[in-house]
Design a protein around this motif. Structure first.
Motif, PDB file in Angstrom:
ATOM      1  N   HIS A   1       5.706  -3.965  37.740  1.00 38.90           N
ATOM      2  CA  HIS A   1       5.185  -3.650  36.510  1.00 38.90           C
ATOM      3  C   HIS A   1       4.869  -2.111  36.153  1.00 38.90           C
TER       4      HIS A   1
ATOM      5  N   VAL B   1       6.358   0.566  33.085  1.00 40.13           N
ATOM      6  CA  VAL B   1       5.269   0.712  32.151  1.00 40.13           C
ATOM      7  C   VAL B   1       5.039   2.253  32.446  1.00 40.13           C
TER       8      VAL B   1
ATOM      9  N   VAL C   1       3.665  -1.599  24.610  1.00 40.28           N
ATOM     10  CA  VAL C   1       3.556  -1.015  26.047  1.00 40.28           C
ATOM     11  C   VAL C   1       2.087  -0.694  26.532  1.00 40.28           C
TER      12      VAL C   1
ATOM     13  N   SER D   1       0.713  -3.786  27.565  1.00 39.77           N
ATOM     14  CA  SER D   1       1.158  -4.351  29.067  1.00 39.77           C
ATOM     15  C   SER D   1       0.562  -3.465  29.905  1.00 39.77           C
TER      16      SER D   1
ATOM     17  N   SER E   1       3.092  -8.088  30.956  1.00 36.39           N
ATOM     18  CA  SER E   1       3.328  -7.929  32.581  1.00 36.39           C
ATOM     19  C   SER E   1       2.342  -7.227  33.290  1.00 36.39           C
TER      20      SER E   1
ATOM     21  N   THR F   1       9.830  -4.699  29.943  1.00 39.33           N
ATOM     22  CA  THR F   1       8.286  -4.944  29.958  1.00 39.33           C
ATOM     23  C   THR F   1       7.930  -6.280  29.546  1.00 39.33           C
TER      24      THR F   1
END
Length: 503
Positions: A332, A336, A376, A379, A387, A466
């Motif tokens: 992850h 990211v 994003v 995440s 994620s 992601t």
């Protein structure tokens, strides 16, 4: 199983870099070669990942010298997963670089050096020889130092000096550890060393040797108290370079730590306690650093430090569940963090600054782009079911089962600080109105539509990756489960490398 195609990803990047050197003054050609080479590298990485999933651990003996006498390359699930993630990040950064960098920086050799850096990352993940790992680390350091200094601005040079000084120190500890390890085992092949080190009677010397490796990899990973070089240097180079550094370079240290501790220096109680203390302090100091930063890229730099602590804590517990959480978070984090620095580059192109007090109104002016960025950010924070949420479940679960309450508290603290600083950033950068005393349109030249599209394309691509990781978490869990089994029981790795010599 022996497979001579293991080094294909390395050679793709090597030949791409050499081809670009032949077109030193033709930056347009270099851009096409870079993107084409990165895409080919991704396809090769997908093939290699597929082969390991269907056929198990693959090996290749350089020059047909049998292990442990020759240099061996090993493609197990962990290494090919990181090769695949590096390839994904490489494609995104390559496309972003082709439109975000000035021609002057390209003429300094940006693209060839970038592909040499990716080549070094591939080699570090695939090598089964501890000294060869050091060699690839040096390829990474030299390439990254050149990328960091491209352009020659004062801030870049200051950041590069700090970066290089700490990485040279890390290399000294790493090389010293290798020397002692060779002295007590007579081998550099990691699988062979894993067997011979069990026969060493002087366990105190073995413990001291492991500390050399932990310090060396800890500096490269930016753990407490050796992390100060990262926030002092990652905000200085262009965003494309910072994306490569933030997404990939610190993760090489984490990978090396996982590999060495799972194969050679199986953590004892002292090592686990030491790593846990480091993890907790890394999380806390990284979080406090993020709280006081008002520059977007400096904020992201401290979040890198904070989240490195999450992974080190999982390594410290060294159980199957904890390693699953560590590897999942590693997957992850690569995607990211790469995306976050590309987003920072996009914001700078749109507004001409990364100081949050001077920003504002991005959601008003670019609502669709802002929603893409929000995915994003969610995440990164770990909003379910994205994620960043799933690996924390494994880490929290094992921290309570292992009664590591300080780590659980630090994990909770780091997660809430991440939520707070990202919410504050969203409020200042996207929701609030821009400063009235200054016209934001005057800060930077308007972007051409094709340029904006090509900058958004890699961000959207990584955002899709992601989302896949978060929404298809079951597949990622299956991969991390396989990786953690191979790490806990290293016999399959050793047998794949040494064959009948294990008997």
């Amino acid at each position: 199983m022996i497979d001579n195609h293991i080094l294909a990803p390395v050679f793709v990047q090597l030949f791409t870099a050499i081809a670009q050197l032949m077109f030193w003054r033709k930056t347009v050609t270099q851009r096409f070669l870079s993107v084409g080479g990165s895409i080919i590298g991704l396809l090769v990485a997908i093939r290699l990942f597929s082969r390991t999933q269907s056929e198990g651990i693959l090996t290749m003996n350089a020059a047909n010298w049998d292990a442990p006498f020759g240099i061996v390359f090993v493609a197990d699930t962990l290494s090919v997963t990181l090769v695949l993630l590096t390839s994904i990040a490489g494609v995104a950064v390559s496309i972003f670089s082709s439109v975000s960098l000035s021609r002057q920086r390209m003429l300094y050799g940006y693209f060839p050096i970038f592909h040499f850096l990716i080549m070094g990352l591939y080699g570090a993940f695939l090598t089964g020889d501890i000294f060869n790992l050091y060699v690839y680390f040096e390829v990474i350091i030299i390439s990254s130092f050149v990328l960091m200094t491209l352009g020659g601005r004062k801030a870049q040079l200051e950041g590069a000096v700090k970066y290089m000084a700490m990485n040279i120190l890390a290399s000294m500890f790493f090389l010293t550890g290798i020397g002692i390890l060779y002295g007590i085992t007579g081998s550099l092949n990691m699988a062979d060393v894993a067997m011979k080190i069990q026969l060493v009677q002087n366990k105190t010397l073995v413990g001291i040797t492991s500390c050399f490796f932990i310090i060396g990899f800890g500096i490269k990973s930016a753990v407490f108290p050796l992390y100060y070089w990262l926030p002092s240097s990652y905000h200085t180079p262009p965003s494309a370079v910072a994306a490569t550094f933030g997404g990939l370079l610190t993760k090489v240290g984490i990978y090396a730590m996982i590999r060495v501790l799972s194969l050679i220096f199986i953590p004892d109680d002292f090592t686990k306690t030491l790593l846990m203390v480091i993890a907790v302090l890394t999380i806390v100091t990284g979080a406090f650093g993020a709280l006081i930063k008002t520059n977007v890229r400096r904020l992201f730099s401290y979040l890198i430090v904070c989240h490195i602590g999450f992974m080190v804590g999982g390594i410290a517990m060294f159980t199957k569940v904890a390693l699953m959480g560590t590897v999942f978070y590693l997957i992850h984090d690569i995607v990211v963090k790469t995306t976050m620095f590309l987003i920072a580059g996009l914001i700078r192109q749109l507004r001409g600054t990364l100081e949050m007090e001077k920003l504002g109104g991005l959601y008003r002016d670019y609502p669709k782009v802002s929603l893409l960025i929000a995915v994003v950010l969610f995440s990164l924070v770990g909003i379910p079911p994205l994620s960043g949420f799933w690996p924390k479940i494994f880490l929290f679960q094992d921290s309570f089962s292992q009664q590591q309450y300080f780590f659980a508290a630090a994990l909770l603290f780091g997660s809430f600080v991440t939520l707070f600083v990202i919410a504050r950033m969203w409020s200042k950068v996207f929701w609030k109105n821009p400063p009235e005393e200054e016209n934001v349109e005057d800060r930077f030249a308007p972007m051409q539509p094709y340029k904006k599209l090509l900058m958004l394309l890699p961000i959207a691509f990584l955002c899709g990756v992601t989302l896949y990781i978060g929404l298809n978490a079951e597949a990622i869990v299956n991969v991390t489960d396989k990786i953690s089994n191979q790490l806990i029981d290293n016999s399959s790795y050793i047998k794949a490398v040494l064959g009948e010599k294990t008997n």
